[in-house]
Design an enzyme around this catalytic site. Structure first.
Site, PDB file in Angstrom:
ATOM      1  N   ASP A  96      20.262   3.216  -9.332  1.00  0.00           N
ATOM      2  CA  ASP A  96      21.541   3.922  -9.440  1.00  0.00           C
ATOM      3  C   ASP A  96      22.128   3.739 -10.842  1.00  0.00           C
ATOM      4  O   ASP A  96      22.637   4.687 -11.452  1.00  0.00           O
ATOM      5  CB  ASP A  96      22.510   3.364  -8.386  1.00  0.00           C
ATOM      6  CG  ASP A  96      21.871   3.323  -7.008  1.00  0.00           C
ATOM      7  OD1 ASP A  96      21.666   4.394  -6.439  1.00  0.00           O
ATOM      8  OD2 ASP A  96      21.537   2.223  -6.520  1.00  0.00           O
ATOM      9  N   HIS A 112      24.067   0.638  -2.114  1.00  0.00           N
ATOM     10  CA  HIS A 112      23.061   1.641  -2.509  1.00  0.00           C
ATOM     11  C   HIS A 112      23.065   2.733  -1.443  1.00  0.00           C
ATOM     12  O   HIS A 112      22.232   2.752  -0.539  1.00  0.00           O
ATOM     13  CB  HIS A 112      21.684   0.989  -2.628  1.00  0.00           C
ATOM     14  CG  HIS A 112      20.587   1.970  -2.906  1.00  0.00           C
ATOM     15  ND1 HIS A 112      20.543   2.741  -4.054  1.00  0.00           N
ATOM     16  CD2 HIS A 112      19.506   2.338  -2.180  1.00  0.00           C
ATOM     17  CE1 HIS A 112      19.478   3.526  -4.013  1.00  0.00           C
ATOM     18  NE2 HIS A 112      18.833   3.304  -2.887  1.00  0.00           N
ATOM     19  N   ASN A 148      14.299  -0.660  10.230  1.00  0.00           N
ATOM     20  CA  ASN A 148      13.859  -1.595   9.192  1.00  0.00           C
ATOM     21  C   ASN A 148      14.437  -2.999   9.290  1.00  0.00           C
ATOM     22  O   ASN A 148      13.862  -3.946   8.738  1.00  0.00           O
ATOM     23  CB  ASN A 148      14.191  -1.026   7.805  1.00  0.00           C
ATOM     24  CG  ASN A 148      13.315   0.167   7.452  1.00  0.00           C
ATOM     25  OD1 ASN A 148      12.255   0.358   8.039  1.00  0.00           O
ATOM     26  ND2 ASN A 148      13.760   0.976   6.508  1.00  0.00           N
ATOM     27  N   ALA A 204       0.824  -1.213   0.000  1.00  0.00           N
ATOM     28  CA  ALA A 204       0.000   0.000   0.000  1.00  0.00           C
ATOM     29  C   ALA A 204       0.860   1.267   0.000  1.00  0.00           C
ATOM     30  O   ALA A 204       0.341   2.380   0.098  1.00  0.00           O
ATOM     31  CB  ALA A 204      -0.940   0.001   1.214  1.00  0.00           C
ATOM     32  N   GLY A 205       2.168   1.100  -0.100  1.00  0.00           N
ATOM     33  CA  GLY A 205       3.069   2.260  -0.051  1.00  0.00           C
ATOM     34  C   GLY A 205       3.222   2.947  -1.399  1.00  0.00           C
ATOM     35  O   GLY A 205       2.637   2.521  -2.401  1.00  0.00           O
ATOM     36  N   GLN A 206       4.056   3.996  -1.421  1.00  0.00           N
ATOM     37  CA  GLN A 206       4.136   4.797  -2.652  1.00  0.00           C
ATOM     38  C   GLN A 206       4.872   4.081  -3.784  1.00  0.00           C
ATOM     39  O   GLN A 206       4.465   4.199  -4.945  1.00  0.00           O
ATOM     40  CB  GLN A 206       4.639   6.217  -2.393  1.00  0.00           C
ATOM     41  CG  GLN A 206       5.948   6.356  -1.676  1.00  0.00           C
ATOM     42  CD  GLN A 206       6.725   7.582  -2.113  1.00  0.00           C
ATOM     43  OE1 GLN A 206       6.227   8.430  -2.867  1.00  0.00           O
ATOM     44  NE2 GLN A 206       7.966   7.695  -1.665  1.00  0.00           N
ATOM     45  N   ILE A 207       5.925   3.344  -3.516  1.00  0.00           N
ATOM     46  CA  ILE A 207       6.587   2.621  -4.617  1.00  0.00           C
ATOM     47  C   ILE A 207       5.625   1.591  -5.202  1.00  0.00           C
ATOM     48  O   ILE A 207       5.471   1.481  -6.423  1.00  0.00           O
ATOM     49  CB  ILE A 207       7.883   1.922  -4.141  1.00  0.00           C
ATOM     50  CG1 ILE A 207       8.936   2.966  -3.759  1.00  0.00           C
ATOM     51  CG2 ILE A 207       8.435   0.991  -5.220  1.00  0.00           C
ATOM     52  CD1 ILE A 207      10.206   2.403  -3.181  1.00  0.00           C
ATOM     53  N   ARG A 257      20.655   6.568   4.267  1.00  0.00           N
ATOM     54  CA  ARG A 257      19.827   5.359   4.232  1.00  0.00           C
ATOM     55  C   ARG A 257      20.154   4.428   5.393  1.00  0.00           C
ATOM     56  O   ARG A 257      19.296   3.726   5.905  1.00  0.00           O
ATOM     57  CB  ARG A 257      19.981   4.644   2.905  1.00  0.00           C
ATOM     58  CG  ARG A 257      19.465   5.497   1.743  1.00  0.00           C
ATOM     59  CD  ARG A 257      19.529   4.720   0.440  1.00  0.00           C
ATOM     60  NE  ARG A 257      19.225   5.572  -0.700  1.00  0.00           N
ATOM     61  CZ  ARG A 257      20.145   6.215  -1.419  1.00  0.00           C
ATOM     62  NH1 ARG A 257      21.432   6.101  -1.144  1.00  0.00           N
ATOM     63  NH2 ARG A 257      19.785   6.961  -2.446  1.00  0.00           N
ATOM     64  N   ARG A 286      20.156   5.789 -13.277  1.00  0.00           N
ATOM     65  CA  ARG A 286      20.493   7.215 -13.083  1.00  0.00           C
ATOM     66  C   ARG A 286      21.832   7.540 -13.734  1.00  0.00           C
ATOM     67  O   ARG A 286      21.989   8.582 -14.393  1.00  0.00           O
ATOM     68  CB  ARG A 286      20.574   7.508 -11.582  1.00  0.00           C
ATOM     69  CG  ARG A 286      19.229   7.542 -10.877  1.00  0.00           C
ATOM     70  CD  ARG A 286      19.406   7.513  -9.365  1.00  0.00           C
ATOM     71  NE  ARG A 286      18.130   7.772  -8.691  1.00  0.00           N
ATOM     72  CZ  ARG A 286      17.911   7.546  -7.407  1.00  0.00           C
ATOM     73  NH1 ARG A 286      18.879   7.060  -6.635  1.00  0.00           N
ATOM     74  NH2 ARG A 286      16.735   7.815  -6.866  1.00  0.00           N
TER      75      ARG A 286
HETATM   76  N1  LIG Z   1      16.754   0.437  -3.280  1.00  0.00           N
HETATM   77  C1  LIG Z   1      16.326   1.545  -3.859  1.00  0.00           C
HETATM   78  O1  LIG Z   1      16.861   1.976  -4.902  1.00  0.00           O
HETATM   79  C2  LIG Z   1      15.195   2.345  -3.271  1.00  0.00           C
HETATM   80  C3  LIG Z   1      14.668   2.011  -2.053  1.00  0.00           C
HETATM   81  N2  LIG Z   1      13.646   2.744  -1.496  1.00  0.00           N
HETATM   82  C4  LIG Z   1      13.134   2.308  -0.195  1.00  0.00           C
HETATM   83  O2  LIG Z   1      11.931   1.544  -0.384  1.00  0.00           O
HETATM   84  C5  LIG Z   1      11.188   1.555   0.845  1.00  0.00           C
HETATM   85  C6  LIG Z   1       9.716   1.844   0.570  1.00  0.00           C
HETATM   86  O3  LIG Z   1       9.561   3.153   0.098  1.00  0.00           O
HETATM   87  P1  LIG Z   1       8.114   3.814  -0.122  1.00  0.00           P
HETATM   88  O4  LIG Z   1       7.223   2.895  -0.875  1.00  0.00           O
HETATM   89  O5  LIG Z   1       8.354   5.173  -0.630  1.00  0.00           O
HETATM   90  O6  LIG Z   1       7.615   3.908   1.396  1.00  0.00           O
HETATM   91  P2  LIG Z   1       6.117   4.066   1.945  1.00  0.00           P
HETATM   92  O7  LIG Z   1       6.230   4.482   3.370  1.00  0.00           O
HETATM   93  O8  LIG Z   1       5.277   4.849   1.014  1.00  0.00           O
HETATM   94  O9  LIG Z   1       5.593   2.559   1.885  1.00  0.00           O
HETATM   95  C7  LIG Z   1       6.135   1.570   2.687  1.00  0.00           C
HETATM   96  C8  LIG Z   1       4.996   0.610   2.991  1.00  0.00           C
HETATM   97  O10 LIG Z   1       5.566  -0.510   3.678  1.00  0.00           O
HETATM   98  C9  LIG Z   1       4.625  -0.910   4.646  1.00  0.00           C
HETATM   99  N3  LIG Z   1       5.309  -1.728   5.648  1.00  0.00           N
HETATM  100  C10 LIG Z   1       6.026  -1.330   6.715  1.00  0.00           C
HETATM  101  N4  LIG Z   1       6.453  -2.389   7.417  1.00  0.00           N
HETATM  102  C11 LIG Z   1       6.020  -3.490   6.764  1.00  0.00           C
HETATM  103  C12 LIG Z   1       6.129  -4.875   7.008  1.00  0.00           C
HETATM  104  N5  LIG Z   1       6.762  -5.364   8.069  1.00  0.00           N
HETATM  105  N6  LIG Z   1       5.554  -5.729   6.125  1.00  0.00           N
HETATM  106  C13 LIG Z   1       4.876  -5.262   5.056  1.00  0.00           C
HETATM  107  N7  LIG Z   1       4.715  -3.950   4.780  1.00  0.00           N
HETATM  108  C14 LIG Z   1       5.297  -3.071   5.622  1.00  0.00           C
HETATM  109  C15 LIG Z   1       4.047   0.391   5.179  1.00  0.00           C
HETATM  110  O11 LIG Z   1       2.791   0.188   5.818  1.00  0.00           O
HETATM  111  C16 LIG Z   1       3.935   1.216   3.902  1.00  0.00           C
HETATM  112  O12 LIG Z   1       2.659   1.066   3.290  1.00  0.00           O
HETATM  113  C17 LIG Z   1      11.878   2.581   1.733  1.00  0.00           C
HETATM  114  O13 LIG Z   1      12.720   1.904   2.650  1.00  0.00           O
HETATM  115  C18 LIG Z   1      12.694   3.397   0.753  1.00  0.00           C
HETATM  116  O14 LIG Z   1      13.792   4.027   1.370  1.00  0.00           O
HETATM  117  C19 LIG Z   1      13.123   3.816  -2.156  1.00  0.00           C
HETATM  118  C20 LIG Z   1      13.609   4.176  -3.390  1.00  0.00           C
HETATM  119  C21 LIG Z   1      14.685   3.484  -4.035  1.00  0.00           C
HETATM  120  O1  LIG Z   2      17.163   8.107  -1.360  1.00  0.00           O
HETATM  121  C1  LIG Z   2      16.285   7.456  -0.772  1.00  0.00           C
HETATM  122  O2  LIG Z   2      16.140   7.429   0.445  1.00  0.00           O
HETATM  123  C2  LIG Z   2      15.395   6.598  -1.614  1.00  0.00           C
HETATM  124  C3  LIG Z   2      16.300   5.820  -2.472  1.00  0.00           C
HETATM  125  O3  LIG Z   2      16.873   4.837  -2.042  1.00  0.00           O
HETATM  126  C4  LIG Z   2      16.679   6.403  -3.758  1.00  0.00           C
HETATM  127  O4  LIG Z   2      15.966   7.260  -4.305  1.00  0.00           O
HETATM  128  O5  LIG Z   2      17.719   6.000  -4.270  1.00  0.00           O
END
Ligand SMILES: NC(=O)C1=CN([C@@H]2O[C@H](COP(=O)(O)OP(=O)(O)OC[C@H]3O[C@@H](n4cnc5c(N)ncnc54)[C@H](O)[C@@H]3O)[C@@H](O)[C@H]2O)C=CC1
Ligand SMILES: O=C([O-])CC(=O)C(=O)O
Length: 324
Positions: free
Chosen positions: A159, A187, A105, A13-16, A98, A162
Site C-alpha cells: 500500500d 490492509h 484463513n 508453491a503459490g503465486q507470490i 479481504r 502504491r
Molecule cells: N498483504 C498484502 O499486501 C498482500 C497479501 N496477499 C495475500 O497473500 C496470500 C497468498 O497469495 P497468493 O500467493 O497469490 O495465493 P496462491 O493461492 O497462489 O498461493 C497460496 C499458497 O499457500 C498454500 N497454503 C495454503 N494453506 C497453507 C498452509 N496452511 N500452510 C502452508 N501453505 C499453505 C497453498 O497451497 C498455495 O500454494 C493471499 O491470502 C493473498 O490475499 C496478496 C497480495 C498482497
Molecule cells: O487485493 C488483494 O486481495 C490482494 C492484496 O492484498 C493486494 O493486492 O493488496
C-alpha cells in the site's frame, strides 16, 4: 563469509512465492553478502508443485543459497527460523473484501503461530502477507506467548509503495522524490494513505496537488488497488506483493532512514489502543522498528484513522476464539 540465516516461507508453491523465493535466494532481501537457507512450507496437495520450485531454485545455482528444506510440517519449516514470511493463505477473488477470507484463513495462523513459538529462533522476525494480513498477524502473535508480540508484523508496504507511485506520477516526479508517505491502519479498503506529512522533492505534497484529487482520487485509488489488479489480471497481485515483502524485511533487518509503513502491535501511539495490528509510520535501525512520534493529526486524518481502527477491532472480535 557470514553464517547463513534461516528464512521460512509458507505458501511456497503459490503465486507470490514464485516471485519471492528467487529474489530472496539471490540476495535482494538481506544483501549480496548474506548466505541463506530457505525453509519452504506447503500443504500436502501442493508438495509436487513445491518440489518443482525447489528444482528451479537449484537450477539457478545461486551463490548465496546454502540449503533448501521443503516440508508440509510447520514444526520442520519454522525450525530455528530467523525470518518467517507467512504467505500461505487463500487469495480473494472478484467481488470479495479481504476480510471475507477471515474464516478460511484464520485457523492457518493460529497453528503457525504455535509452531513459530515452539520452533523458531527466539529473535525471529515474522511478516504476515496472507490476508486479512493484520488480523492474521494478530492471531499468529497471540498464539506465540513466548515471543514478543512486536516480532510479528503485517504487510502494509505494498500500500505504501502504491501510494508513493500514485503521488509521484501525479506530480511528474520519481518515487525516490517522495518522502514521509504514511499509510495508517488496516490492509483493506479502509486504509488511510495520508499526505499531510508527505513531501515531494522537498515541497509539501499539499502544495502540489488539489484537495479534490487527494480525497476523491488518490485515497480511493490506493485503497482499491488490490481489487483493480484482480480485475485486470484475473488474479491478485503477486510480483508487487513479493517485492513489498522484500522491502519490508530488508528495511527491518538492515535499517532505513526513510519513513515506511508497517502493521505492528498498536501501543497507544496516536490514540490507537493495544489489541490490534495497526499500520504506523516507522523507521528501522539496528534490526528494530520504531514508531515515528509527534506528528500532528488533523480532524480529517483522525476520522480516517478511527474508521480503519474500528474495522480492525471488528475483525478481532470475529476471531476472538483463536487468540489463545
Ligand atoms: N498483504 C498484502 O499486501 C498482500 C497479501 N496477499 C495475500 O497473500 C496470500 C497468498 O497469495 P497468493 O500467493 O497469490 O495465493 P496462491 O493461492 O497462489 O498461493 C497460496 C499458497 O499457500 C498454500 N497454503 C495454503 N494453506 C497453507 C498452509 N496452511 N500452510 C502452508 N501453505 C499453505 C497453498 O497451497 C498455495 O500454494 C493471499 O491470502 C493473498 O490475499 C496478496 C497480495 C498482497
Ligand atoms: O487485493 C488483494 O486481495 C490482494 C492484496 O492484498 C493486494 O493486492 O493488496
Amino acid at each position: 563469509m557470514k553464517d547463513p540465516v534461516r528464512i521460512a516461507i509458507t505458501g511456497a508453491a503459490g503465486q507470490i512465492s514464485y516471485s519471492l523465493v528467487f529474489r530472496i535466494a539471490s540476495g535482494d532481501m538481506l544483501g549480496k553478502d548474506q548466505p541463506v537457507i530457505l525453509q519452504l512450507l506447503e500443504i500436502p496437495p501442493a508438495m509436487d508443485a513445491l518440489n518443482g520450485v525447489v528444482m528451479e531454485l537449484n537450477d539457478c545455482a545461486f551463490p548465496l543459497l546454502q540449503d533448501i528444506v521443503a516440508s508440509d510440517d510447520a514444526n520442520v519449516a519454522f525450525k530455528d527460523a530467523d525470518f518467517a514470511l507467512l504467505v500461505g493463505a487463500r487469495p480473494r477473488g472478484p467481488g470479495m473484501e479481504r476480510k471475507d477470507l477471515l474464516e478460511a484463513n484464520a485457523a492457518i495462523f493460529s497453528v503457525q503461530g504455535k509452531a513459530i513459538n515452539d520452533n523458531a529462533s527466539r529473535d525471529v522476525r515474522v511478516l504476515v502477507v496472507g490476508n486479512p494480513a493484520n488480523t492474521n498477524a494478530l492471531i499468529a502473535s497471540c498464539n506465540a506467548p513466548d515471543l514478543d508480540a512486536g516480532q510479528f508484523t503485517a504487510m502494509m508496504r505494498l500500500d505504501h509503495n502504491r501510494a508513493k507511485t500514485q503521488l509521484a506520477q501525479k506530480t511528474g516526479k520519481h518515487v525516490t522524490d517522495v518522502e514521509q508517505m504514511i499509510v495508517w491502519g488496516n490492509h483493506s479498503a479502509t486504509q488511510y494513505p495520508d499526505l499531510a506529512h508527505c513531501k515531494v522533492d522537498g515541497k509539501p505534497a499539499f502544495d502540489l496537488v488539489e484537495r479534490d484529487w487527494y480525497e476523491n482520487d488518490f485515497i480511493p485509488t490506493v485503497q482499491q488497488r488490490g481489487a483493480a489488479i484482480i480485475k485486470a489480471r484475473g488474479a491478485s497481485s503477486a510480483a508487487s506483493a513479493a517485492s513489498a515483502a522484500i522491502d519490508h524485511m530488508r528495511d527491518w533487518a538492515l535499517g532505513t532512514d526513510e519513513v515506511v509503513s508497517m502493521g505492528i502491535p498498536a501501543d497507544g501511539s496516536y490514540g490507537v489502543e493495544p489489541g490490534i495490528m495497526y499500520s504506523y509510520p516507522v523507521v528501522c535501525q539496528n534490526g528494530k522498528y520504531e514508531i515515528v512520534q509527534g506528528l500532528d493529526v488533523n480532524e480529517f486524518s483522525r476520522g480516517r484513522m478511527q474508521a480503519t481502527e474500528d474495522e480492525l477491532r471488528e475483525e478481532r472480535a470475529a476471531v476472538e476464539h483463536l487468540l489463545g
